[in-house]
Design a protein around this motif. Structure first.
Motif, mmCIF file in Angstrom:
data_model
loop_
_atom_site.group_PDB
_atom_site.id
_atom_site.type_symbol
_atom_site.label_atom_id
_atom_site.label_comp_id
_atom_site.label_asym_id
_atom_site.label_seq_id
_atom_site.Cartn_x
_atom_site.Cartn_y
_atom_site.Cartn_z
ATOM 1 N N ASP A 151 0.820 -1.212 0.000
ATOM 2 C CA ASP A 151 0.000 0.000 0.000
ATOM 3 C C ASP A 151 0.852 1.259 0.000
ATOM 4 O OD1 ASP A 151 -2.291 -1.544 0.089
ATOM 5 O OD2 ASP A 151 -2.237 -1.647 2.304
ATOM 6 N N GLY A 152 2.121 1.120 -0.248
ATOM 7 C CA GLY A 152 3.006 2.268 -0.166
ATOM 8 C C GLY A 152 3.451 2.763 -1.537
ATOM 9 N N SER A 153 4.315 3.829 -1.459
ATOM 10 C CA SER A 153 4.843 4.437 -2.673
ATOM 11 C C SER A 153 6.175 5.057 -2.338
ATOM 12 C CB SER A 153 3.879 5.507 -3.197
ATOM 13 O OG SER A 153 4.475 6.182 -4.288
ATOM 14 N N GLY A 154 7.019 5.169 -3.350
ATOM 15 C CA GLY A 154 8.340 5.749 -3.148
ATOM 16 C C GLY A 154 8.426 7.201 -3.524
ATOM 17 N N LYS A 155 7.314 7.857 -3.926
ATOM 18 C CA LYS A 155 7.325 9.257 -4.316
ATOM 19 C C LYS A 155 7.046 10.135 -3.116
ATOM 20 C CE LYS A 155 5.818 8.347 -9.022
ATOM 21 N NZ LYS A 155 4.817 8.630 -10.068
ATOM 22 N N LEU A 156 7.813 11.198 -2.979
ATOM 23 C CA LEU A 156 7.707 12.101 -1.832
ATOM 24 C C LEU A 156 6.368 12.809 -1.790
ATOM 25 C CD1 LEU A 156 11.288 13.671 -1.962
ATOM 26 C CD2 LEU A 156 10.467 11.920 -0.385
ATOM 27 N N SER A 157 5.732 13.023 -2.962
ATOM 28 C CA SER A 157 4.493 13.797 -2.994
ATOM 29 C C SER A 157 3.260 12.947 -2.760
ATOM 30 C CB SER A 157 4.389 14.515 -4.349
ATOM 31 O OG SER A 157 4.394 13.573 -5.410
ATOM 32 N N ASP A 158 3.377 11.632 -2.729
ATOM 33 C CA ASP A 158 2.209 10.768 -2.548
ATOM 34 C C ASP A 158 1.818 10.701 -1.060
ATOM 35 O OD1 ASP A 158 2.221 10.348 -5.212
ATOM 36 O OD2 ASP A 158 3.128 8.329 -5.150
ATOM 37 N N ASP A 159 0.494 10.483 -0.840
ATOM 38 C CA ASP A 159 0.012 10.378 0.537
ATOM 39 C C ASP A 159 0.496 9.090 1.224
ATOM 40 O OD1 ASP A 159 -1.275 12.755 0.192
ATOM 41 O OD2 ASP A 159 -3.191 11.858 -0.409
ATOM 42 N N ASN A 160 0.683 8.053 0.426
ATOM 43 C CA ASN A 160 1.112 6.773 0.984
ATOM 44 C C ASN A 160 2.612 6.580 0.867
ATOM 45 O OD1 ASN A 160 1.068 6.630 -1.746
ATOM 46 N ND2 ASN A 160 0.164 4.575 -1.871
ATOM 47 N N PHE A 161 3.341 7.679 1.075
ATOM 48 C CA PHE A 161 4.802 7.632 0.958
ATOM 49 C C PHE A 161 5.368 6.733 2.039
ATOM 50 C CE2 PHE A 161 8.871 9.397 2.440
ATOM 51 C CZ PHE A 161 9.636 9.129 1.315
ATOM 52 N N GLN A 162 6.273 5.817 1.626
ATOM 53 C CA GLN A 162 6.954 4.902 2.536
ATOM 54 C C GLN A 162 8.452 5.199 2.459
ATOM 55 O OE1 GLN A 162 5.785 2.714 4.698
ATOM 56 N NE2 GLN A 162 3.603 3.034 4.133
ATOM 57 N N PRO A 163 9.036 5.636 3.588
ATOM 58 C CA PRO A 163 10.473 5.940 3.570
ATOM 59 C C PRO A 163 11.314 4.722 3.201
ATOM 60 C CG PRO A 163 9.420 6.879 5.498
ATOM 61 C CD PRO A 163 8.402 6.019 4.886
ATOM 62 N N GLY A 164 10.906 3.525 3.679
ATOM 63 C CA GLY A 164 11.687 2.330 3.358
ATOM 64 C C GLY A 164 11.779 2.089 1.851
ATOM 65 N N TRP A 165 10.671 2.270 1.192
ATOM 66 C CA TRP A 165 10.670 2.140 -0.298
ATOM 67 C C TRP A 165 11.667 3.114 -0.918
ATOM 68 C CZ3 TRP A 165 5.847 0.603 -3.392
ATOM 69 C CH2 TRP A 165 6.120 0.612 -4.765
ATOM 70 N N TYR A 166 11.601 4.389 -0.401
ATOM 71 C CA TYR A 166 12.471 5.417 -0.967
ATOM 72 C C TYR A 166 13.926 5.070 -0.756
ATOM 73 C CZ TYR A 166 14.463 9.988 -1.935
ATOM 74 O OH TYR A 166 15.227 11.010 -2.459
ATOM 75 N N LEU A 167 14.273 4.604 0.490
ATOM 76 C CA LEU A 167 15.664 4.284 0.766
ATOM 77 C C LEU A 167 16.140 3.076 -0.025
ATOM 78 C CD1 LEU A 167 15.696 4.819 4.660
ATOM 79 C CD2 LEU A 167 16.689 6.306 2.910
ATOM 80 N N LEU A 168 15.280 2.041 -0.166
ATOM 81 C CA LEU A 168 15.685 0.880 -0.968
ATOM 82 C C LEU A 168 15.838 1.240 -2.448
ATOM 83 C CD1 LEU A 168 13.467 -1.927 0.609
ATOM 84 C CD2 LEU A 168 15.939 -1.666 0.819
ATOM 85 N N GLU A 169 15.040 2.157 -2.884
ATOM 86 C CA GLU A 169 15.073 2.511 -4.324
ATOM 87 C C GLU A 169 16.246 3.419 -4.655
ATOM 88 O OE1 GLU A 169 12.148 4.394 -7.791
ATOM 89 O OE2 GLU A 169 11.538 4.417 -5.676
ATOM 90 N N HIS A 170 16.579 4.368 -3.706
ATOM 91 C CA HIS A 170 17.579 5.373 -4.031
ATOM 92 C C HIS A 170 18.867 5.246 -3.243
ATOM 93 C CE1 HIS A 170 14.774 7.674 -6.487
ATOM 94 N NE2 HIS A 170 13.856 7.490 -5.525
ATOM 95 N N HIS A 171 18.868 4.574 -2.128
ATOM 96 C CA HIS A 171 20.079 4.533 -1.288
ATOM 97 C C HIS A 171 20.398 3.116 -0.841
ATOM 98 C CE1 HIS A 171 20.386 8.901 -0.994
ATOM 99 N NE2 HIS A 171 19.051 8.927 -0.792
ATOM 100 N N SER A 172 20.154 2.154 -1.725
ATOM 101 C CA SER A 172 20.454 0.780 -1.366
ATOM 102 C C SER A 172 21.947 0.555 -1.206
ATOM 103 C CB SER A 172 19.883 -0.179 -2.401
ATOM 104 O OG SER A 172 20.446 0.102 -3.666
ATOM 105 N N ASN A 173 22.787 1.348 -1.833
ATOM 106 C CA ASN A 173 24.237 1.197 -1.743
ATOM 107 C C ASN A 173 24.876 2.251 -0.833
ATOM 108 O OD1 ASN A 173 24.196 -0.959 -3.511
ATOM 109 N ND2 ASN A 173 24.393 0.344 -5.333
ATOM 110 N N THR A 174 24.033 3.109 -0.233
ATOM 111 C CA THR A 174 24.606 4.171 0.617
ATOM 112 C C THR A 174 25.006 3.559 1.985
ATOM 113 O OG1 THR A 174 23.159 5.743 -0.460
ATOM 114 C CG2 THR A 174 24.182 6.442 1.611
ATOM 115 N N SER A 175 26.145 3.996 2.497
ATOM 116 C CA SER A 175 26.624 3.465 3.781
ATOM 117 C C SER A 175 25.802 4.017 4.940
ATOM 118 C CB SER A 175 28.104 3.809 3.954
ATOM 119 O OG SER A 175 28.254 5.227 4.039
#
Length: 875
Positions: A151-175
């Motif tokens: 039920d989540g989304s990785g877009k910052l502007s969506d109501d169902n924004f999920q930070p975990g989705w965002y981090l896995l999508e954009h910072h999976s290799n970040t230390s």
């Protein structure tokens, strides 16, 4: 033309797309209609431009980016220049950017100039952690993210924004350390925004106060409306609306009906405007057809078929039916014009292409080719009929003239008609084939065929060309190789006419060669030219034959020359002249061949055989003329009693009135001269002109001339020698025909001197004409005289006494002495026979007396004997 516009200032100098820009300068247009162009940084902004004055224009900038000139274009001054520049940039507003007004996240409406700004969906907000995501590869496919966060989304502007989705999508290799630093950055940013609320409100006080005023006004309006209308205002509002509608209907029913009609009219006019081309096409077709601008008709028809060919609108179908009818009429018109002759190839090709473009059912190019062939055939027949009729008219007019005028003018007129016929026919053949053959070649090359040409049509075309050339050949044979007009035409005029006709034929032949026609039609024309050359040769030879046959009428018996073969008249020279003229005319007119033509007079060929045959006829005709002149006579009576009388009647050598025996001798001299000299000259003429030598004709002529010479000699001997011989016996019996035995014989009797005098007379007559050739005639007469003496001696009785025997031997001896130079072996034998019947001399005294008498006779008759024995060279 006025001065070009110049932009000197703008306000503002930069801004995003849609910025209202005030442009100032000079000569910016005299009116609104004079402004025809405006570009800001290369973007066309004319639609948003508002012309204020010649020094001011207001417009909105386009979707430009970067610096650029402001270019104004006017009708009066043309394209202008700019001394300042405008900078355009694109401004994006995201969900985390502060704004004093509400920003719609959906796509905004179109800008006034018809363009849309950047869509918010294409905006990528900056990373909230302040970390760079460049080079990060997403290790988690989108399907797995959906499974982890249904039920989540990785877009910052969506109501169902999920930070975990965002981090896995954009910072999976970040230390982890970087993520902690990003967290600190995000916290500091939020705190800074909280601390800056007051400053933000201060910066946007006007907007906030305006919003509060709007809210208070809205609240007051709502309360006022509730007091007036109650909490349920809709029924009364509905009643008022219905009342207003009915009242409006009653007031504006007529106006609305007129509006409906106007709308319908407007729609019809709009339809006419949009489809003006279709409705005006019938009239345009008629107008272009009258102007013969058929290409425009074809282009318009093709265009209307492409646009409205499949339409279901009945009005359009009706107009298309009318257009199709006009096009069908045009097809028939073009088809008729294409077939109507005469017509040049370019125009006919144009009609063919038009018919193909109009989808004419049939092979237009093949119809054009067939039409040209039929026109060529009919043209050849028309040319023939025209000149045949003209020739008949010439002959009719000739019959009405006087005989002399008709003979001089009629032949030339007839030949003039034939020459014009030849020129017209040759010109028609060359011109029409020059049009037909290239048209056919283009047709078979596929340039003029709507469909591929059928294989059978190659053979059909060949038959067409051959049929046309054969008809031309038939007409030219009828025109040039027949008729009798050339019989009375002068030689020079005949030669000029033959050369002109041959030139026309060769010009037509050269034109056909240039067209690269097949060999079969070319060979037909070549055969006509060859036959015409043979005909020309025959004409010249026949004219020479006719002139030679008329030599008898031109014979004046005037001696023109004394040759080694006797006196001759002008007949041998005329024969040689006629032959040379004929050979010269043949050589100049028809002997030399043209381009691709075979040689005319090849040894062993039929024309050479015809030449030899005609030459033989000419030469034998000359022999016949000589024979008729020699043997056909009226004055055959000779003075048989005294030949000296005949000699006294001789005419002077230069006179044209001669006795028959003189004409006989002249004919013999002409025959000899012709055989020895003229025929040799004629043979040399053949060699000089390069013609085959007519050996058989010359040999036959020599034999005929030799036979004629013998006949002339026999005739002369018959009519001259026989009377002379006939006088011998009577002369023997006249006077002192008896010898006394006691009388001493000292001379011959008179008949001996008469024989000698007659021989001298004959010799003088023959020598005056034949010269050295006269010995033949004297020998023959002497032989006849000796034969007669032998006959008389054989029939006479033996001498009765020695004196008579001495007398007889003396007379025969004196005759033998007198005719010694003319005696042949046969004549000697005759005299020996006569002497054999006489007793020989017995005593030496008689022999001496005989010798003495003979010597005295020689001295006494020296002049006579010299006259008799002169000119004794052997011929």
């Amino acid at each position: 033309m006025g001065p070009p516009p110049v932009v000197t200032g703008i306000s503002p100098k930069e801004g995003p797309p849609g910025t209202r820009v005030t442009i100032r300068g000079e000569f910016l247009g005299t009116s609104v209609t004079d402004l025809i162009g405006l570009k800001i940084c290369g973007c066309d902004c004319l639609l948003s431009a508002e012309w204020k004055s010649k020094n001011k224009i207001v417009a909105r900038s386009g979707p430009c980016k970067g610096r650029g000139d402001i270019i104004v274009t006017t009708r009066s001054g043309g394209e202008g220049t700019s001394t300042v520049q405008f900078r355009g940039y694109h401004e994006s507003i995201g969900p985390v950017k502060e704004s004093a007004v509400w920003v719609e996240e959906a796509a905004p409406p179109s800008l006034p100039w018809g363009r849309r700004p950047m869509s918010p969906t294409t905006y990528t907000p900056p990373d909230p952690l302040g970390l760079s995501t460049e080079g990060d590869d997403c290790k988690f496919p989108e399907e797995e993210l959906h499974e982890m966060f249904p039920d989540g989304s990785g877009k910052l502007s969506d109501d169902n924004f999920q930070p975990g989705w965002y981090l896995l999508e954009h910072h999976s290799n970040t230390s982890y350390e970087d993520l902690k630093a990003g967290m600190v950055f995000l916290q500091r940013k939020v705190e800074s925004q909280k601390e800056g609320q007051l400053s933000f409100l201060k910066a946007n006080t006007g907007a906030v106060m305006d919003q509060l005023d709007r809210l208070v006004l809205l609240k007051n309006m709502y309360e006022e409306d509730e007091r007036k209308n109650g909490k349920e205002p809709l029924p009364s509002l509905q009643a008022a609306i219905e009342e207003s509608i009915s009242l409006a209907d009653s007031l504006f029913a007529e106006i609305l009906s007129r509006k409906d009609n106007a709308d319908k009219t407007r729609e019809a006019l709009s339809l006419l405007t949009r489809h003006k081309f279709l409705f005006q096409l019938p009239a345009s077709i008629d107008r272009n057809i009258r102007k013969k601008e058929y290409d425009l008709v074809v282009n318009d028809y093709t265009r209307v078929k492409n646009l409205f060919g499949n339409t279901d609108v009945k009005l359009f179908q009706k107009i298309l039916d009318e257009i199709d009818k006009k096009i069908e009429d045009l097809k028939e018109k073009l088809y008729t014009r294409m077939k109507t002759m005469p017509i040049n190839v370019q125009e006919q090709t144009k009609y063919i292409r038009l018919l193909i473009s109009l989808n004419w059912e049939g092979d237009a190019a093949w119809v054009a080719i067939t039409s040209r062939k039929e026109y060529l055939m009919s043209l050849m027949n028309k040319v023939k009929d025209h000149f045949k009729q003209k020739e008949e008219q010439e002959n009719s007019d000739k019959g009405k003239r006087k005989a002399k005028e008709a003979e001089s003018a009629g032949a030339g007129g007839a030949w003039g008609v034939r020459g014009a016929w030849c020129a017209a026919a040759c010109g028609a053949l060359a011109a029409q084939l020059h049009a037909l053959w290239p048209l056919a070649r283009r047709y078979f090359a596929g340039e003029l065929a709507g469909e591929p040409a059928e294989p059978q049509r190659h053979a059909d075309l060949k038959e067409m060309i051959i049929a046309a050339v054969e008809l031309f050949s038939e007409h030219m044979r009828s025109c040039l190789l027949s008729g009798s007009s050339n019989k009375t035409l002068p030689t020079d005029a005949l030669r000029v006419r033959l050369v002109a006709n041959l030139r026309h034929l060769r010009e037509a032949y050269d034109e056909l060669i240039k067209l690269d026609l097949p060999s079969q039609p070319l060979s037909i024309v070549e055969k006509v030219i060859f036959d015409y050359r043979v005909h020309g040769m025959t004409v010249f030879l026949q004219r020479a034959l006719k002139r030679v046959k008329g030599l008898g009428e031109k014979e004046t018996w005037k001696i023109e020359e004394f040759s080694d073969y006797g006196a001759i008249t002008n007949l041998p020279q005329l024969l040689e002249t006629y032959m040379n003229e004929a050979l010269s005319a043949i050589h100049k007119c028809v002997s030399s061949g043209g381009r691709r033509e075979a040689a005319l007079l090849v040894e062993g060929a039929e024309p050479a055989a015809a030449l030899h045959k005609d030459v033989r006829s000419i030469l034998l005709a000359y022999v016949t003329v000589l024979e008729n002149l020699a043997l056909n006579h009226d004055d055959q009576e000779f003075n048989n009693n005294n030949l000296s009388v005949a000699l006294e009647q001789r005419v002077a050598p230069g006179s044209s009135s001669r006795s028959w025996q003189q004409r006989l001798l002249l004919a013999g001299a002409n025959a000899t001269y012709t055989r020895r000299v003229t025929l040799t000259n004629i043979a040399d003429a053949f060699q000089n002109f390069g013609f085959p030598k007519p050996t058989q004709a010359l040999q036959a002529t020599k034999e005929a001339l030799s036979a004629l010479e013998s006949t002339i000699a026999e005739t002369y001997l018959e009519h001259k020698g026989d009377p002379l011989v006939g006088t011998i016996e009577p002369s023997m019996d006249m006077g002192r025909h008896k010898t006394d035995a006691d009388v001493i014989v000292d001379d011959a009797r008179p008949y001996v001197y008469e024989i000698i005098n007659n021989l001298i007379a004959v010799h003088a007559e023959v020598d005056s004409v034949c010269g050295a050739a006269s010995v033949r005639y004297v020998r023959d007469i002497c032989e006849t005289v000796c034969e007669e003496l032998a006959r008389l001696a054989a029939t006479a009785p033996a001498p009765p006494d020695p004196a008579a025997a001495f007398q007889a031997r003396l007379e025969y001896t004196l005759l033998r002495v007198a005719c010694a130079e003319h005696l042949t072996r046969k004549a000697e034998n005759h005299l020996m026979e006569a002497l054999a019947g006489i007793p020989p001399l017995e005593s030496e005294e008689e022999k001496k007396r005989m010798d003495s008498i003979v010597e005295g006779f020689k001295k006494r008759m020296e002049l006579q004997l010299a006259s008799l024995n002169c000119n004794m060279e052997t011929v």
